[in-house]
Design a protein around this motif. Sequence first.
Motif, PDB file in Angstrom:
ATOM      1  N   ALA A 100      33.103  44.394  48.612  1.00  0.00           N
ATOM      2  CA  ALA A 100      31.605  44.100  49.034  1.00  0.00           C
ATOM      3  C   ALA A 100      31.414  43.024  50.203  1.00  0.00           C
ATOM      4  CB  ALA A 100      30.938  43.833  47.850  1.00  0.00           C
ATOM      5  N   VAL A 101      30.973  43.725  51.356  1.00  0.00           N
ATOM      6  CA  VAL A 101      30.655  42.304  52.377  1.00  0.00           C
ATOM      7  C   VAL A 101      29.330  42.408  52.190  1.00  0.00           C
ATOM      8  CG1 VAL A 101      30.868  42.212  54.936  1.00  0.00           C
ATOM      9  CG2 VAL A 101      32.640  43.699  53.727  1.00  0.00           C
ATOM     10  N   ASN A 102      28.927  41.034  52.027  1.00  0.00           N
ATOM     11  CA  ASN A 102      27.512  40.539  52.230  1.00  0.00           C
ATOM     12  C   ASN A 102      26.641  41.202  51.202  1.00  0.00           C
ATOM     13  OD1 ASN A 102      28.054  38.305  53.896  1.00  0.00           O
ATOM     14  ND2 ASN A 102      27.446  39.673  55.785  1.00  0.00           N
ATOM     15  N   SER A 103      27.251  41.811  50.016  1.00  0.00           N
ATOM     16  CA  SER A 103      26.452  42.692  48.886  1.00  0.00           C
ATOM     17  C   SER A 103      26.861  42.065  47.673  1.00  0.00           C
ATOM     18  CB  SER A 103      27.217  44.184  49.320  1.00  0.00           C
ATOM     19  OG  SER A 103      26.755  44.631  50.603  1.00  0.00           O
ATOM     20  N   PRO A 104      26.440  41.005  47.282  1.00  0.00           N
ATOM     21  CA  PRO A 104      26.803  40.419  46.181  1.00  0.00           C
ATOM     22  C   PRO A 104      26.309  41.317  44.709  1.00  0.00           C
ATOM     23  CG  PRO A 104      25.012  39.062  47.088  1.00  0.00           C
ATOM     24  CD  PRO A 104      25.620  40.041  48.131  1.00  0.00           C
ATOM     25  N   ALA A 105      25.111  41.929  45.087  1.00  0.00           N
ATOM     26  CA  ALA A 105      24.830  42.579  44.164  1.00  0.00           C
ATOM     27  C   ALA A 105      25.699  43.769  43.610  1.00  0.00           C
ATOM     28  CB  ALA A 105      23.347  43.317  43.942  1.00  0.00           C
ATOM     29  N   ASP A 106      26.304  44.556  44.633  1.00  0.00           N
ATOM     30  CA  ASP A 106      27.261  45.744  44.354  1.00  0.00           C
ATOM     31  C   ASP A 106      28.431  45.118  43.696  1.00  0.00           C
ATOM     32  OD1 ASP A 106      25.385  47.416  45.593  1.00  0.00           O
ATOM     33  OD2 ASP A 106      26.635  47.897  47.458  1.00  0.00           O
ATOM     34  N   TYR A 107      28.866  43.936  44.182  1.00  0.00           N
ATOM     35  CA  TYR A 107      30.189  43.425  43.626  1.00  0.00           C
ATOM     36  C   TYR A 107      29.796  43.054  42.143  1.00  0.00           C
ATOM     37  CZ  TYR A 107      32.927  39.404  42.413  1.00  0.00           C
ATOM     38  OH  TYR A 107      33.931  38.290  41.730  1.00  0.00           O
ATOM     39  N   MET A 108      28.570  42.335  41.992  1.00  0.00           N
ATOM     40  CA  MET A 108      28.540  42.124  40.498  1.00  0.00           C
ATOM     41  C   MET A 108      28.438  43.247  39.504  1.00  0.00           C
ATOM     42  SD  MET A 108      28.544  38.999  40.175  1.00  0.00           S
ATOM     43  CE  MET A 108      28.264  38.911  38.503  1.00  0.00           C
ATOM     44  N   ALA A 109      27.850  44.493  40.050  1.00  0.00           N
ATOM     45  CA  ALA A 109      27.554  45.639  39.450  1.00  0.00           C
ATOM     46  C   ALA A 109      28.923  46.323  39.034  1.00  0.00           C
ATOM     47  CB  ALA A 109      26.679  46.558  40.022  1.00  0.00           C
ATOM     48  N   VAL A 110      29.851  46.286  40.011  1.00  0.00           N
ATOM     49  CA  VAL A 110      31.063  46.733  39.799  1.00  0.00           C
ATOM     50  C   VAL A 110      32.211  45.853  38.856  1.00  0.00           C
ATOM     51  CG1 VAL A 110      33.475  47.769  40.791  1.00  0.00           C
ATOM     52  CG2 VAL A 110      31.100  48.332  41.607  1.00  0.00           C
ATOM     53  N   ARG A 111      31.980  44.576  39.050  1.00  0.00           N
ATOM     54  CA  ARG A 111      32.730  43.768  38.394  1.00  0.00           C
ATOM     55  C   ARG A 111      32.442  43.962  36.879  1.00  0.00           C
ATOM     56  NH1 ARG A 111      33.033  37.426  38.909  1.00  0.00           N
ATOM     57  NH2 ARG A 111      33.923  37.038  36.916  1.00  0.00           N
ATOM     58  N   LYS A 112      31.160  44.125  36.471  1.00  0.00           N
ATOM     59  CA  LYS A 112      30.437  44.305  35.171  1.00  0.00           C
ATOM     60  C   LYS A 112      31.182  45.591  34.493  1.00  0.00           C
ATOM     61  CE  LYS A 112      26.432  44.216  32.461  1.00  0.00           C
ATOM     62  NZ  LYS A 112      27.271  44.661  31.230  1.00  0.00           N
ATOM     63  N   ALA A 113      31.073  46.572  35.340  1.00  0.00           N
ATOM     64  CA  ALA A 113      31.644  47.816  35.193  1.00  0.00           C
ATOM     65  C   ALA A 113      32.868  47.937  34.425  1.00  0.00           C
ATOM     66  CB  ALA A 113      31.372  49.125  36.173  1.00  0.00           C
ATOM     67  N   LEU A 114      34.011  47.145  35.406  1.00  0.00           N
ATOM     68  CA  LEU A 114      35.136  47.368  35.227  1.00  0.00           C
ATOM     69  C   LEU A 114      35.417  46.394  33.913  1.00  0.00           C
ATOM     70  CD1 LEU A 114      36.464  46.473  38.790  1.00  0.00           C
ATOM     71  CD2 LEU A 114      37.017  48.709  37.309  1.00  0.00           C
ATOM     72  N   THR A 115      34.781  45.205  33.737  1.00  0.00           N
ATOM     73  CA  THR A 115      34.798  44.608  32.545  1.00  0.00           C
ATOM     74  C   THR A 115      34.376  45.360  31.158  1.00  0.00           C
ATOM     75  OG1 THR A 115      34.267  42.555  33.760  1.00  0.00           O
ATOM     76  CG2 THR A 115      34.050  42.512  31.455  1.00  0.00           C
ATOM     77  N   ASP A 116      33.206  46.043  31.452  1.00  0.00           N
ATOM     78  CA  ASP A 116      32.746  46.843  30.298  1.00  0.00           C
ATOM     79  C   ASP A 116      33.247  48.155  30.209  1.00  0.00           C
ATOM     80  OD1 ASP A 116      30.962  44.692  30.076  1.00  0.00           O
ATOM     81  OD2 ASP A 116      29.139  46.076  30.933  1.00  0.00           O
ATOM     82  N   GLY A 117      34.194  48.316  31.147  1.00  0.00           N
ATOM     83  CA  GLY A 117      34.918  49.931  31.174  1.00  0.00           C
ATOM     84  C   GLY A 117      34.070  51.070  31.310  1.00  0.00           C
ATOM     85  N   ALA A 118      33.137  50.678  32.141  1.00  0.00           N
ATOM     86  CA  ALA A 118      32.093  51.653  32.493  1.00  0.00           C
ATOM     87  C   ALA A 118      32.503  52.142  34.006  1.00  0.00           C
ATOM     88  CB  ALA A 118      30.571  50.994  32.448  1.00  0.00           C
TER      89      ALA A 118
END
Length: 423
Positions: free
Chosen positions: A376-394
Amino acid sequence: MTGGTLIVGASQAGLQLAVSLRQLGDTEPITLVGEEQFPPYQRPPLSKEFLAGKADLESLAFRAPSYYADNGIDLVSGERVTDVALSPGGRPGAGVATTAGGRALAFDRLALTVGAGPRRLSAPGADLDGICYLRDREDALDLRVRLDAASKVVVVGGGFIGLEAAAVARSLGKDVTVMEAAQRLLSRAVAPVVSEFYRQAHRRRGTTVQLSAAVTGFDGADGKVTAVRLADGSALPADLVLVGVGVVPRTELAERMGLVCDGGIVVDERARTSNPHVTAAGDCTVQPHPLTGVGRVRLESVQNAVAQATAAAAALLGRPARAAAVPWFWSFQGDLKLQIAGLSTGYDEHVVRGEPDSERFSVLYYRQGRLLAIDAVNSPADYMAVRKALTDGATVPAATAGDTSVPLKTLLAAPRRDAVPSS
Ligand SMILES: Cc1cc2nc3c(=O)[nH]c(=O)nc-3n(C[C@H](O)[C@H](O)[C@H](O)COP(=O)(O)OP(=O)(O)OC[C@H]3O[C@@H](n4cnc5c(N)ncnc54)[C@H](O)[C@@H]3O)c2cc1C
């Protein structure tokens, strides 16, 4: 010292290991020995805020000087461990380490957190004055002083550290050229679309980027570098050269101890070496892929050093393991803030979300439809969403991931069963 835990290497992983031992209630002595003269400090700012003159060295220390004594951690700085002998027939994992300064450090438990050193060039002229590397405080201080005086800066290697330093040098008004031997920047870490974005973004800021540019040597006068020579016979004038062509894990001690090494000290998911009583953590290790368990990876990141050191502390104390963490990483090149979650290794599909030319976009990586990672380049919301998805197995379905009219977090889909927690 008698007994307790000996941690060799006093940096990100070594300090975390000591902290984790105390957090887990260990009351035995801890000795943290490091060859650098300084208490543990953060390396990431060395190529960013410190190099740009926006942070001083003192601010990089992880802990106040009193922290170590207050927590019963015997910090031994400026001592290199040269040998380790495990006691045959004694308590498993116990032994004695000796240092270059002649000290003998007895231990009941041992952890190696010895990190990595910069890969050095052996090309003709590579030892000329003005050819620099960037791994530790002294390198960074030296580079900062030289940067002030330099006008033509050549960065050999278009990896994260090279590009971060190039961005700083350019922001200071220097004439900067990045030479990358591969056909694209950051080729080991990101998809071609991200590589191309960085090439153009650095060019927009006035940095020259030369790809497929193999450096064959350096010219000098009076012992100082004056030019960088390329395989095509051309030479580029330079009064400062920064070499950033990767690192070599410090396996020498582990090899002498007979531990299995293969491009790093081989550890399992609990940070145990081939001798299960000895642990290792951080940049010096290779480990099973933390998301898939398939194949081994060597991760050079703060997150990995912290996660593995935490696992090593639990293993040394015989505590249960926590599940693997989702890897994450960042690289700030001037105003370009890259955040990575997951590992894209082995991807077979990627989706670009947003327009790279806007300098705000993301790339999501998939393998057989499974979400692996995001850049994610200058896109912290995208980064957070995917990090959460990977963490939750989503996951985020590839078919919709590119739709920027919808926030990524609202596209998260059903959890998988093999979810992994973050750390
Ligand atoms: C300039 C720079 C920028 C970075 N930027 C980022 C970033 O933006 N994001 C990110 O996630 N990561 C970044 N990193 C990587 C991150 O700093 C490393 O992954 C992290 O420091 C690894 O910690 P470590 O403890 O495993 O190893 P190290 O930090 O390498 O520490 C190992 C220590 O062990 C000591 N040692 C080795 N052998 C011995 C011995 N025999 N006896 C005693 N001591 C010994 C070494 O001197 C060293 O102090 C950056 C690194 C650098 C150099």
